[in-house]
Write a protein that holds these residues in place. Sequence first.
Motif, PDB file in Angstrom:
ATOM      1  N   PHE A  62      40.639  44.561  48.381  1.00  0.00           N
ATOM      2  CA  PHE A  62      40.576  43.117  48.187  1.00  0.00           C
ATOM      3  C   PHE A  62      41.805  42.654  47.426  1.00  0.00           C
ATOM      4  CE2 PHE A  62      36.191  44.546  48.550  1.00  0.00           C
ATOM      5  CZ  PHE A  62      35.643  43.631  49.438  1.00  0.00           C
ATOM      6  N   ARG A  63      42.260  41.422  47.739  1.00  0.00           N
ATOM      7  CA  ARG A  63      43.362  40.819  46.986  1.00  0.00           C
ATOM      8  C   ARG A  63      43.193  39.304  46.978  1.00  0.00           C
ATOM      9  NH1 ARG A  63      48.562  41.875  51.042  1.00  0.00           N
ATOM     10  NH2 ARG A  63      48.124  40.165  52.525  1.00  0.00           N
ATOM     11  N   ASP A  64      43.966  38.653  46.112  1.00  0.00           N
ATOM     12  CA  ASP A  64      43.867  37.195  45.984  1.00  0.00           C
ATOM     13  C   ASP A  64      44.292  36.504  47.271  1.00  0.00           C
ATOM     14  OD1 ASP A  64      43.253  37.836  43.414  1.00  0.00           O
ATOM     15  OD2 ASP A  64      45.111  37.086  42.527  1.00  0.00           O
ATOM     16  N   SER A  65      43.725  35.316  47.480  1.00  0.00           N
ATOM     17  CA  SER A  65      44.120  34.478  48.611  1.00  0.00           C
ATOM     18  C   SER A  65      44.700  33.170  48.104  1.00  0.00           C
ATOM     19  CB  SER A  65      42.911  34.180  49.506  1.00  0.00           C
ATOM     20  OG  SER A  65      43.216  33.180  50.456  1.00  0.00           O
ATOM     21  N   SER A  66      45.793  32.736  48.711  1.00  0.00           N
ATOM     22  CA  SER A  66      46.413  31.470  48.326  1.00  0.00           C
ATOM     23  C   SER A  66      45.565  30.273  48.736  1.00  0.00           C
ATOM     24  CB  SER A  66      47.804  31.354  48.969  1.00  0.00           C
ATOM     25  OG  SER A  66      47.696  31.399  50.387  1.00  0.00           O
ATOM     26  N   LEU A  67      44.552  30.484  49.585  1.00  0.00           N
ATOM     27  CA  LEU A  67      43.700  29.378  50.026  1.00  0.00           C
ATOM     28  C   LEU A  67      42.647  29.004  48.981  1.00  0.00           C
ATOM     29  CD1 LEU A  67      43.025  30.328  53.775  1.00  0.00           C
ATOM     30  CD2 LEU A  67      44.772  28.794  52.850  1.00  0.00           C
ATOM     31  N   SER A  68      42.393  29.896  48.036  1.00  0.00           N
ATOM     32  CA  SER A  68      41.364  29.623  47.045  1.00  0.00           C
ATOM     33  C   SER A  68      41.790  28.502  46.111  1.00  0.00           C
ATOM     34  CB  SER A  68      41.068  30.886  46.234  1.00  0.00           C
ATOM     35  OG  SER A  68      39.953  30.700  45.396  1.00  0.00           O
ATOM     36  N   THR A  69      40.900  27.520  45.878  1.00  0.00           N
ATOM     37  CA  THR A  69      41.231  26.381  45.017  1.00  0.00           C
ATOM     38  C   THR A  69      40.384  26.385  43.752  1.00  0.00           C
ATOM     39  OG1 THR A  69      39.649  24.973  46.206  1.00  0.00           O
ATOM     40  CG2 THR A  69      41.941  24.970  46.974  1.00  0.00           C
ATOM     41  N   ASN A  70      39.804  27.534  43.415  1.00  0.00           N
ATOM     42  CA  ASN A  70      39.064  27.637  42.160  1.00  0.00           C
ATOM     43  C   ASN A  70      39.266  29.035  41.593  1.00  0.00           C
ATOM     44  OD1 ASN A  70      37.414  29.352  43.619  1.00  0.00           O
ATOM     45  ND2 ASN A  70      35.901  27.771  44.055  1.00  0.00           N
ATOM     46  N   SER A  71      38.331  29.507  40.800  1.00  0.00           N
ATOM     47  CA  SER A  71      38.518  30.781  40.103  1.00  0.00           C
ATOM     48  C   SER A  71      38.183  32.003  40.950  1.00  0.00           C
ATOM     49  CB  SER A  71      37.648  30.799  38.835  1.00  0.00           C
ATOM     50  OG  SER A  71      36.276  30.661  39.172  1.00  0.00           O
ATOM     51  N   THR A  72      37.754  31.800  42.207  1.00  0.00           N
ATOM     52  CA  THR A  72      37.442  32.958  43.045  1.00  0.00           C
ATOM     53  C   THR A  72      38.728  33.653  43.482  1.00  0.00           C
ATOM     54  OG1 THR A  72      35.353  32.057  43.869  1.00  0.00           O
ATOM     55  CG2 THR A  72      36.424  33.697  45.233  1.00  0.00           C
ATOM     56  N   ASN A  73      38.816  34.933  43.152  1.00  0.00           N
ATOM     57  CA  ASN A  73      39.948  35.762  43.563  1.00  0.00           C
ATOM     58  C   ASN A  73      39.479  37.209  43.630  1.00  0.00           C
ATOM     59  OD1 ASN A  73      39.931  36.700  40.849  1.00  0.00           O
ATOM     60  ND2 ASN A  73      41.244  34.974  40.257  1.00  0.00           N
ATOM     61  N   ALA A  74      40.408  38.143  43.653  1.00  0.00           N
ATOM     62  CA  ALA A  74      40.026  39.550  43.781  1.00  0.00           C
ATOM     63  C   ALA A  74      39.299  40.065  42.548  1.00  0.00           C
ATOM     64  CB  ALA A  74      41.263  40.395  44.046  1.00  0.00           C
ATOM     65  N   SER A  75      39.440  39.396  41.413  1.00  0.00           N
ATOM     66  CA  SER A  75      38.847  39.886  40.164  1.00  0.00           C
ATOM     67  C   SER A  75      37.618  39.108  39.731  1.00  0.00           C
ATOM     68  CB  SER A  75      39.891  39.830  39.035  1.00  0.00           C
ATOM     69  OG  SER A  75      41.023  40.617  39.362  1.00  0.00           O
ATOM     70  N   ASN A  76      37.499  37.831  40.143  1.00  0.00           N
ATOM     71  CA  ASN A  76      36.448  36.971  39.620  1.00  0.00           C
ATOM     72  C   ASN A  76      35.866  36.089  40.723  1.00  0.00           C
ATOM     73  OD1 ASN A  76      37.138  37.706  36.793  1.00  0.00           O
ATOM     74  ND2 ASN A  76      39.000  36.533  37.234  1.00  0.00           N
ATOM     75  N   GLY A  77      34.760  35.383  40.369  1.00  0.00           N
ATOM     76  CA  GLY A  77      34.282  34.295  41.195  1.00  0.00           C
ATOM     77  C   GLY A  77      33.168  34.649  42.160  1.00  0.00           C
ATOM     78  N   GLN A  78      33.136  33.899  43.279  1.00  0.00           N
ATOM     79  CA  GLN A  78      32.110  34.045  44.304  1.00  0.00           C
ATOM     80  C   GLN A  78      32.506  35.121  45.321  1.00  0.00           C
ATOM     81  OE1 GLN A  78      29.263  33.330  45.729  1.00  0.00           O
ATOM     82  NE2 GLN A  78      28.276  31.941  44.272  1.00  0.00           N
ATOM     83  N   ILE A  79      31.728  35.178  46.424  1.00  0.00           N
ATOM     84  CA  ILE A  79      31.872  36.182  47.498  1.00  0.00           C
ATOM     85  C   ILE A  79      31.844  37.586  46.891  1.00  0.00           C
ATOM     86  CG2 ILE A  79      33.053  36.791  49.646  1.00  0.00           C
ATOM     87  CD1 ILE A  79      34.606  34.221  49.493  1.00  0.00           C
ATOM     88  N   PRO A  80      30.729  37.959  46.286  1.00  0.00           N
ATOM     89  CA  PRO A  80      30.637  39.265  45.652  1.00  0.00           C
ATOM     90  C   PRO A  80      30.587  40.448  46.609  1.00  0.00           C
ATOM     91  CG  PRO A  80      28.510  38.181  45.596  1.00  0.00           C
ATOM     92  CD  PRO A  80      29.488  37.163  46.103  1.00  0.00           C
ATOM     93  N   GLY A  81      30.359  40.192  47.885  1.00  0.00           N
ATOM     94  CA  GLY A  81      30.282  41.330  48.792  1.00  0.00           C
ATOM     95  C   GLY A  81      30.263  40.946  50.252  1.00  0.00           C
ATOM     96  N   LEU A  82      30.227  41.976  51.082  1.00  0.00           N
ATOM     97  CA  LEU A  82      30.222  41.844  52.535  1.00  0.00           C
ATOM     98  C   LEU A  82      29.026  42.594  53.097  1.00  0.00           C
ATOM     99  CD1 LEU A  82      33.953  42.877  53.137  1.00  0.00           C
ATOM    100  CD2 LEU A  82      33.102  40.557  52.705  1.00  0.00           C
ATOM    101  N   VAL A  83      28.611  42.203  54.301  1.00  0.00           N
ATOM    102  CA  VAL A  83      27.624  42.965  55.071  1.00  0.00           C
ATOM    103  C   VAL A  83      28.361  43.520  56.286  1.00  0.00           C
ATOM    104  CG1 VAL A  83      25.412  42.945  56.259  1.00  0.00           C
ATOM    105  CG2 VAL A  83      25.800  41.400  54.323  1.00  0.00           C
ATOM    106  N   ILE A  84      28.413  44.839  56.397  1.00  0.00           N
ATOM    107  CA  ILE A  84      29.187  45.464  57.468  1.00  0.00           C
ATOM    108  C   ILE A  84      28.352  46.523  58.180  1.00  0.00           C
ATOM    109  CG2 ILE A  84      31.338  45.130  56.172  1.00  0.00           C
ATOM    110  CD1 ILE A  84      31.285  48.241  55.757  1.00  0.00           C
ATOM    111  N   CYS A  85      28.865  46.958  59.332  1.00  0.00           N
ATOM    112  CA  CYS A  85      28.372  48.156  60.009  1.00  0.00           C
ATOM    113  C   CYS A  85      29.575  49.066  60.238  1.00  0.00           C
ATOM    114  CB  CYS A  85      27.722  47.823  61.352  1.00  0.00           C
ATOM    115  SG  CYS A  85      26.167  46.926  61.215  1.00  0.00           S
ATOM    116  N   ARG A  86      29.446  50.321  59.870  1.00  0.00           N
ATOM    117  CA  ARG A  86      30.519  51.288  60.116  1.00  0.00           C
ATOM    118  C   ARG A  86      30.340  51.924  61.482  1.00  0.00           C
ATOM    119  NH1 ARG A  86      31.335  55.504  55.474  1.00  0.00           N
ATOM    120  NH2 ARG A  86      33.253  55.825  56.680  1.00  0.00           N
TER     121      ARG A  86
END
Length: 446
Positions: A415-439
């Motif tokens: 994970f890394r920061d996105s320039s599209l984020s307009t609040n405190s969500t980034n690779a270290s903090n904020g929302q989107i705590p996880g993903l749902v995937i299938c391997r």
Amino acid sequence: MMSAANIDWQAERDVLGSNRYMLENHVACDITFYVGKQRQEITAHKYVLVSRSSVFYAMLCGPLQETGQIDMPDIEPYVFQHLLRFMYCEEFEPNGESILALLYAAKKYAVERLVSMCVNWLKSGVTVENVCDMLQQAHSYGEKALLSKCLEFILDNGSSVLQHTSFRTLPSELVEMVVKQDGLCADENQIYEAMKDWAQNWCAQRNLQPNTENMRGVLSGLKNYIRFSLMDEEYFADKVAADDILTADEKVSLFRTFLCGDTLETTNIRHIARKSTFQSMQRVLRFSNQVSYMSVGSTLHAIELKCSEQVLLMGIIIYGATFQPYEARGVFASAQFASDIEVQVFDQSQRSIVSMKCHKTISEDKLQEILFNKPVVLMRSWYTITLHFAFSGTTVSGKHGEKVVSLGDGQFIAFRDSSLSTNSTNASNGQIPGLVICRRRSKINL
């Protein structure tokens, strides 16, 4: 002169027994059939035939009725005998060698009760060895229930069926019916090998050389159902690219997909994963805990991620609602807010590959899943996920996020920061705590 036993054969028999005796002993037969290529003579009774079959009624009682002797070259004698025994006395003794031929005869002469019995017996006896033959028969006779059963069996047992020699004999429309299914349980490498074997057999049946030009022509439309981008890269480079069944433009597009994650739309090749290619869903969490509160709503949450292997992204995880630390809670109070939610996924070219909107009540549950209507395959390149809440509410904020989360087996998601984020969500903090995937499942060895 008849013996007493022969004269009194009716005495101890019921109706069906009497019918069987008359058929087997040719008593009072009034119609003769010449059956099979060898024109074997078989006699029967008009009354029984017209009482059990609308086709025989038309043949024997209609304005163009047959008389005396009737040729029946397309049905073998033993099959016709099975048909007659059912019509005379309801005998049904199926076996794997004759059941398809018996279904053909029953269908041709509209003996519908026998048709149903044949179909039900076939549905209960589908095997890897006979399923392709059954599929062809069901398709030819328009037996939708049997066709569905055969297709379901093939999808569930795709690896074994594709390797069986009977798959090579399927007509092209049935091959297409099988390989286009998202539920086909087989590795794409194996599907490709089966398609090549099928094309070679197609050429051999028509006395054509199985060269590149002919193979490409035979597979021209069918190859579009093979999910080449889901193949192992080494296999694609060593086998598929060397075969020249794909065009140069198709190869370039696929190599770019492998190397850069691009899913170019300049070809007809599919990039959608088959359901059976991947394991059951699992959560990937980038925060070990959450320690602060944040307001959500008008701002955009965004992060970037990159997978070390192909995965199927099923959705994202968000935090649940919460009270502010200073807010008093009543006995029956609960923290929640309703919101319109928009989630988008962009590839590294900033092209949207997922765009989903939904209305959701954000409850107090710690973690909540937002599953996509249509999952997407993530290649080994960077993607951006954005999350927007339409209405303000208060939720948890993650802290000290993991920049790399292990999936096991040496695989990971970064994970890394996105320039599209307009609040405190980034690779270290904020929302989107996880993903749902299938391997992906393990590769099938050919």
